[in-house]
Design an enzyme around this catalytic site. Structure first.
Site, PDB file in Angstrom:
ATOM      1  N   ARG A   1      -8.715  -0.470   4.336  1.00  0.00           N
ATOM      2  CA  ARG A   1      -7.823   0.528   3.734  1.00  0.00           C
ATOM      3  C   ARG A   1      -6.482  -0.097   3.357  1.00  0.00           C
ATOM      4  O   ARG A   1      -5.824   0.343   2.418  1.00  0.00           O
ATOM      5  CB  ARG A   1      -7.557   1.674   4.724  1.00  0.00           C
ATOM      6  CG  ARG A   1      -8.678   2.661   4.884  1.00  0.00           C
ATOM      7  CD  ARG A   1      -8.206   3.840   5.745  1.00  0.00           C
ATOM      8  NE  ARG A   1      -6.884   4.264   5.335  1.00  0.00           N
ATOM      9  CZ  ARG A   1      -5.889   4.578   6.190  1.00  0.00           C
ATOM     10  NH1 ARG A   1      -6.084   4.540   7.489  1.00  0.00           N
ATOM     11  NH2 ARG A   1      -4.692   4.935   5.732  1.00  0.00           N
TER      12      ARG A   1
ATOM     13  N   ARG B   1      -0.919  14.975  12.485  1.00  0.00           N
ATOM     14  CA  ARG B   1      -0.054  14.578  11.362  1.00  0.00           C
ATOM     15  C   ARG B   1       0.408  15.858  10.659  1.00  0.00           C
ATOM     16  O   ARG B   1      -0.074  16.221   9.618  1.00  0.00           O
ATOM     17  CB  ARG B   1      -0.802  13.652  10.401  1.00  0.00           C
ATOM     18  CG  ARG B   1      -1.307  12.373  11.030  1.00  0.00           C
ATOM     19  CD  ARG B   1      -0.208  11.376  11.390  1.00  0.00           C
ATOM     20  NE  ARG B   1       0.420  10.754  10.256  1.00  0.00           N
ATOM     21  CZ  ARG B   1      -0.057   9.669   9.627  1.00  0.00           C
ATOM     22  NH1 ARG B   1      -1.198   9.165  10.000  1.00  0.00           N
ATOM     23  NH2 ARG B   1       0.570   9.130   8.615  1.00  0.00           N
TER      24      ARG B   1
ATOM     25  N   CYS C   1      -5.163  12.337  12.236  1.00  0.00           N
ATOM     26  CA  CYS C   1      -5.837  11.086  11.897  1.00  0.00           C
ATOM     27  C   CYS C   1      -5.899  10.281  13.184  1.00  0.00           C
ATOM     28  O   CYS C   1      -5.580  10.754  14.263  1.00  0.00           O
ATOM     29  CB  CYS C   1      -5.052  10.351  10.815  1.00  0.00           C
ATOM     30  SG  CYS C   1      -3.618   9.540  11.457  1.00  0.00           S
TER      31      CYS C   1
ATOM     32  N   ASP D   1       4.323   0.475  11.978  1.00  0.00           N
ATOM     33  CA  ASP D   1       3.102  -0.155  11.467  1.00  0.00           C
ATOM     34  C   ASP D   1       2.971  -1.605  11.915  1.00  0.00           C
ATOM     35  O   ASP D   1       1.872  -2.165  11.908  1.00  0.00           O
ATOM     36  CB  ASP D   1       3.063  -0.103   9.937  1.00  0.00           C
ATOM     37  CG  ASP D   1       2.954   1.324   9.441  1.00  0.00           C
ATOM     38  OD1 ASP D   1       3.159   1.540   8.233  1.00  0.00           O
ATOM     39  OD2 ASP D   1       2.700   2.217  10.261  1.00  0.00           O
TER      40      ASP D   1
ATOM     41  N   LYS E   1       0.846  -1.202   0.000  1.00  0.00           N
ATOM     42  CA  LYS E   1       0.000   0.000   0.000  1.00  0.00           C
ATOM     43  C   LYS E   1       0.882   1.253   0.000  1.00  0.00           C
ATOM     44  O   LYS E   1       0.677   2.168  -0.790  1.00  0.00           O
ATOM     45  CB  LYS E   1      -0.895   0.018   1.219  1.00  0.00           C
ATOM     46  CG  LYS E   1      -1.568   1.360   1.483  1.00  0.00           C
ATOM     47  CD  LYS E   1      -2.479   1.371   2.702  1.00  0.00           C
ATOM     48  CE  LYS E   1      -1.770   1.646   3.983  1.00  0.00           C
ATOM     49  NZ  LYS E   1      -1.438   3.062   4.239  1.00  0.00           N
ATOM     50  N   ASN E   2       1.909   1.265   0.874  1.00  0.00           N
ATOM     51  CA  ASN E   2       2.698   2.493   1.058  1.00  0.00           C
ATOM     52  C   ASN E   2       3.729   2.725  -0.017  1.00  0.00           C
ATOM     53  O   ASN E   2       4.485   3.689   0.034  1.00  0.00           O
ATOM     54  CB  ASN E   2       3.337   2.489   2.455  1.00  0.00           C
ATOM     55  CG  ASN E   2       2.259   2.624   3.526  1.00  0.00           C
ATOM     56  OD1 ASN E   2       1.101   2.922   3.210  1.00  0.00           O
ATOM     57  ND2 ASN E   2       2.620   2.338   4.758  1.00  0.00           N
TER      58      ASN E   2
END
Ligand code: EPZ
Length: 421
Positions: A399, A121, A116, A307, A22-23
């Protein structure tokens, strides 16, 4: 409301392909705006964050289509450098479009991504990097307007190796005049993947993966569409390895790159799990009753990734002994601990530190995901809890994980997504 029902208490068995990162996909999709032409992106994960990014690409004037799992982006037409509030609020990491829009259109209109679930952030490092290249920024009632008649290559010294700020600097530098040197750059594998896409698009770049990145801007019309395969998702890999460590059993993950998460593998080995890495594969075997590893301290890459902190914590709730976590990257990344306590976990948190005292048993509960990786932690914990757990807040999990229930089923777990009343 959707509910993920997981029946825990049984060891895992099976193998699973790890999705594209994803990143890595998100910044590369943004980068395609700086490239005039058609980009072909393979191994792009099927995630709601990717869908939102595609909506942004279309809104600014790109044509985007999929064919047999491959994503095509045609950014040949003139770009509208403005991202509407609604799309910015859906995806805070769309701040990564700043650099690409500036590079392509000389301006960018976005709303402040705001905080968030993980806490504030700020984007001061992004703004500082773009200003260092000649951009002017203006804050008008929550809207951030950036303009740069010409982006000038230069030296950007990042006070902190911010992933997003590094990526925005790279994308702005891709079409700036002259050479840009980014020091104290983030070293994550996703940065290297972005560099590889830029090189394929005609940009001369080098150094990604180290703390110093060099980019020689390619003039207008010289950054073209490119073909690229997104790297494997190291956090998804860490999540499913954690699931097996906690629940017990033996699984193999494939289409993965173990050298991208050596700090996670080190902690899992300290718990007594058997880990064998091969060419694109990792096999893990766990008794389900693991030992507490040495303290887990999150750091910028190549340190232990923030993460992976929630899913690895969930794997250690029944460990023999006490595990100490120190979360150095985000201010508010222990929101999953309240929900884990509902399952019987013994967790004390104080500021950056979380102390996990292993318990004999976890009991299924109805729990709610509050953020992406915290949601993944609830699924990991449910697999080693006795009974049927119900997880809500699945929009967070969706997500970043392709069809979590299918993945868990492939690993021999009993997991089903239901529509709940
Ligand atoms: C990226 O976020 C990832 N997101 C995050 O993954 C990941 O946790 C993070 O990097 C760290 O590895 C994407 O790549 C889309 P940072 P990013 O800038 O770029 C502070 C997930 O679960 N900071 O390295 O936002 C910031 O507040 C997500 O997949 C500033 O102070 O991370 C944070 O405390 C979560 N000013 C720290 O730096 C700035 O201008 C790390 O942020 C920018 C950041």
């Amino acid at each position: 409301m959707s509910v993920l029902e997981i029946t825990g208490g049984r060891p895992l068995k099976g193998m699973i392909r790890i999705q594209g990162a994803k990143n890595s996909a998100l910044p590369i999709l943004a980068a395609s705006v700086a490239a005039e032409g058609v980009s072909v992106i393979r191994n792009c994960p099927e995630l709601t964050d990717v869908e939102t990014t595609i909506k942004i690409l279309r809104h600014i004037g790109c044509e985007v289509w999929k064919d047999e799992g491959v994503l095509y982006i045609d950014s040949s037409r003139p770009i509208r450098p403005e991202i509407p509030d609604m799309l910015m609020s859906e995806l805070r990491s769309s701040v990564i479009f700043l650099g690409a829009l500036l590079a392509r259109a000389g301006e960018a209109w976005i709303s402040h991504p705001g905080g968030c679930e993980l806490g504030p952030r700020p984007i001061d490092l992004h703004i500082g990097a773009l200003r260092a290249m000649g951009a002017e920024t203006d804050d008008r009632g929550g809207r951030l307007i950036c303009r740069a008649r010409r982006l000038e290559g230069g030296r950007i010294d990042l006070p902190f190796p911010s992933v997003g700020a590094t990526e925005n600097a790279m994308l702005a530098a891709a079409r700036a005049d002259g050479m840009t040197v980014i020091t104290n750059a983030a070293r994550e594998p996703e940065i290297e993947d972005l560099q590889n896409y830029l090189i394929a698009a005609g940009v001369r770049a080098a150094g990604a993966g180290s703390s110093v990145i060099y980019i020689c801007g390619a003039g207008k019309g010289r950054v073209h569409g490119a073909e690229h395969r997104v790297i494997s998702d190291r956090i998804a890999a860490a999540t499913f390895l954690s699931a097996c460590a906690g629940a017990g059993g033996e699984i193999t993950i494939y289409d993965t790159e173990p050298k991208h998460y050596t700090a996670v593998l080190r902690s899992l080995r300290e718990t007594g799990c058997e880990l064998e890495t091969g060419e694109g594969t990792v096999r893990i075997k766990s008794s389900g009753r693991v030992k507490a590893p040495r303290p887990v301290t999150t750091k910028p890459y190549p340190g232990f990734p923030t993460d992976a902190q929630p899913p690895v914590m969930a794997a250690l709730l029944k460990a023999e002994g006490t595990t100490v976590f120190v979360e150095n990257i985000f201010q508010n990344r222990y929101r999953h601990t309240d929900e884990l306590r509902l399952m019987g976990a013994d967790i004390k948190t104080e500021g950056k530190t979380a102390i996990i005292c292993g318990v004999k048993k976890l009991t299924a509960a109805r729990v709610k995901a509050a953020d992406l990786r915290g949601g993944a932690a609830l699924a990991v914990a449910a697999l080693s809890a006795e009974g049927v757990s119900e997880i809500t807040g699945l929009k967070h999990i969706d997500r970043g994980y392709e069809c979590m229930e299918r993945s868990l089923e492939e690993l021999g777990a009993e997991a089903v997504r239901l529509e709940d009343g």
